[in-house]
Design a protein around this motif. Structure first.
Motif, PDB file in Angstrom:
ATOM      1  N   SER A  83      16.461 -18.883   7.866  1.00 60.64           N
ATOM      2  CA  SER A  83      17.697 -18.696   8.627  1.00 60.64           C
ATOM      3  C   SER A  83      18.876 -19.470   8.048  1.00 60.64           C
ATOM      4  O   SER A  83      20.031 -19.115   8.261  1.00 60.64           O
ATOM      5  N   ASN A  84      18.608 -20.547   7.279  1.00 62.54           N
ATOM      6  CA  ASN A  84      19.700 -21.377   6.768  1.00 62.54           C
ATOM      7  C   ASN A  84      20.571 -20.655   5.743  1.00 62.54           C
ATOM      8  O   ASN A  84      21.767 -20.943   5.615  1.00 62.54           O
ATOM      9  N   LEU A  85      20.010 -19.705   5.014  1.00 61.64           N
ATOM     10  CA  LEU A  85      20.776 -18.986   3.989  1.00 61.64           C
ATOM     11  C   LEU A  85      20.918 -17.492   4.270  1.00 61.64           C
ATOM     12  O   LEU A  85      21.698 -16.813   3.607  1.00 61.64           O
ATOM     13  N   LYS A  86      20.201 -17.010   5.241  1.00 61.64           N
ATOM     14  CA  LYS A  86      20.178 -15.574   5.529  1.00 61.64           C
ATOM     15  C   LYS A  86      21.577 -15.013   5.780  1.00 61.64           C
ATOM     16  O   LYS A  86      21.958 -13.981   5.217  1.00 61.64           O
ATOM     17  N   GLY A  87      22.361 -15.693   6.606  1.00 61.28           N
ATOM     18  CA  GLY A  87      23.679 -15.196   6.960  1.00 61.28           C
ATOM     19  C   GLY A  87      24.617 -15.120   5.772  1.00 61.28           C
ATOM     20  O   GLY A  87      25.394 -14.158   5.639  1.00 61.28           O
ATOM     21  N   ARG A  88      24.549 -16.114   4.895  1.00 61.00           N
ATOM     22  CA  ARG A  88      25.443 -16.140   3.732  1.00 61.00           C
ATOM     23  C   ARG A  88      25.123 -15.007   2.756  1.00 61.00           C
ATOM     24  O   ARG A  88      26.012 -14.312   2.272  1.00 61.00           O
TER      25      ARG A  88
END
Length: 327
Positions: free
Chosen positions: A281-286
């Motif tokens: 989830s820490n990089l998924k949005g980016r």
């Protein structure tokens, strides 16, 4: 195999999980910053050059964390297999295993590995998973993640599988075989630029892409990375600060967009059938936002964050079953 111990040992971090083999349910976790690099640097020269002593030193460290899980769960774990992937099979790891050459099957049947029987000093059989190489690139760990990202009894769809991180990997799959891959030092370069370079004075950490303002500056970075020289474009972070064009938090997201945009810029919509994004989830949005800016969103499938987080565990089980011919 009822339960097993999953060891994901990277360059800078260590994670050991007690896992229920059939359901992949994590029963306990031990984590630390005792990565492979720090562990290797603590060894004296004699131990480094003696394969048996070196292996024993690494196993003693794992044993410490197994004891932690035994105390937490109030149970003994003697005989429970330990499956290790990541940098533990590298030149600075517990044993330097040769890389597997491309291509390889995504079901784990032909991944290189070494098996060690349980011993009086370490009461667990060990499967140490090796890495993969092409003519110009290497990876250790992501091959296990890829194998675990493909659901059981399913064939991996053709396309590019993206594993973001310190050293992001783009892995090409065709007809159930990995045919190529590339490494991008995106995460490491971001850390160096934002913490060690002249740009550090102009950025301030902010991971809130739900804020439309920060998202806009991130997307601007993705766009500005296209068709430009990255060595020049990153200096805009400095001038953004000097000229008051962006705040430090806006600059943080702009720099992130520049680097992720540069990484993904080689993926052209016309030449890409499908893209599969595999990350927590820490990089998924980016990465999802960047794929949207680049016009690839319609061709992209993003794996759920919890599925991506547990891919290593599932991949380790598949490799173990192939290697030991167990069910």
């Amino acid at each position: 195999m009822v339960n097993f111990l999953s060891c994901d040992w990277g360059t800078s971090s260590f994670r050991l999980r007690l896992v229920e083999a059939q359901s992949f349910r994590v029963l306990a976790v031990q984590e630390s910053q005792e990565g492979i690099a720090a562990t290797f640097n603590r060894l004296d020269l004699r131990t480094r050059e003696n394969p048996e002593e070196r292996l024993r030193s690494y196993l003693l460290l794992i044993k410490k964390y197994i004891s932690g899980i035994e105390q937490e769960k109030n149970t003994g774990l003697a005989g429970v297999p330990v499956i290790i992937s990541g940098m533990a099979s590298s030149s600075i790891g517990m044993a330097n295993l040769p890389y597997r050459d491309l291509p390889f099957s995504v079901d784990g049947r032909d991944i290189g590995a070494a098996y060690y029987d349980a011993s009086p000093g370490f009461a667990h059989p060990v499967l140490l998973v090796s890495g993969v190489r092409s003519e110009t690139d290497v990876m250790r760990g992501e091959e296990t993640q890829l194998i675990g990202s493909v659901p059981d009894n399913a064939t991996a769809a053709d396309g590019i599988y993206i594993f973001p991180g310190t050293h992001s990997k783009h892995i090409w799959v065709k007809n159930g075989q990995v045919t190529a891959f590339k490494t991008y030092m995106t995460g490491e370069l971001f850390k160096l630029l934002s913490e060690e370079s002249i740009l550090r004075e102009g950025v301030e950490e902010n991971d809130n892409l739900h804020n439309t303002n920060y998202l806009q500056h991130f997307e601007d970075g993705v766009r500005d990375a296209q068709g430009t020289n990255l060595l020049h474009s990153v200096f805009r972070v400095r001038t953004n600060s000097l000229f008051g064009k962006r705040s430090k938090q806006e600059n943080f997201n702009y720099l992130s967009g520049l680097l992720i945009g540069a990484e993904l810029g080689e993926i052209t919509p016309a030449e890409t059938p499908h893209v599969y994004l595999c990350c927590g989830s820490n990089l998924k949005g980016r990465y999802a936002a960047a794929l949207g800016v680049l016009g690839i969103k319609d061709k992209a499938q993003t794996f759920p964050a919890d599925w991506a987080d547990e891919a290593v565990v599932r991949g380790q089980v598949k490799i173990y079953k192939q290697f030991t011919h167990s069910t």
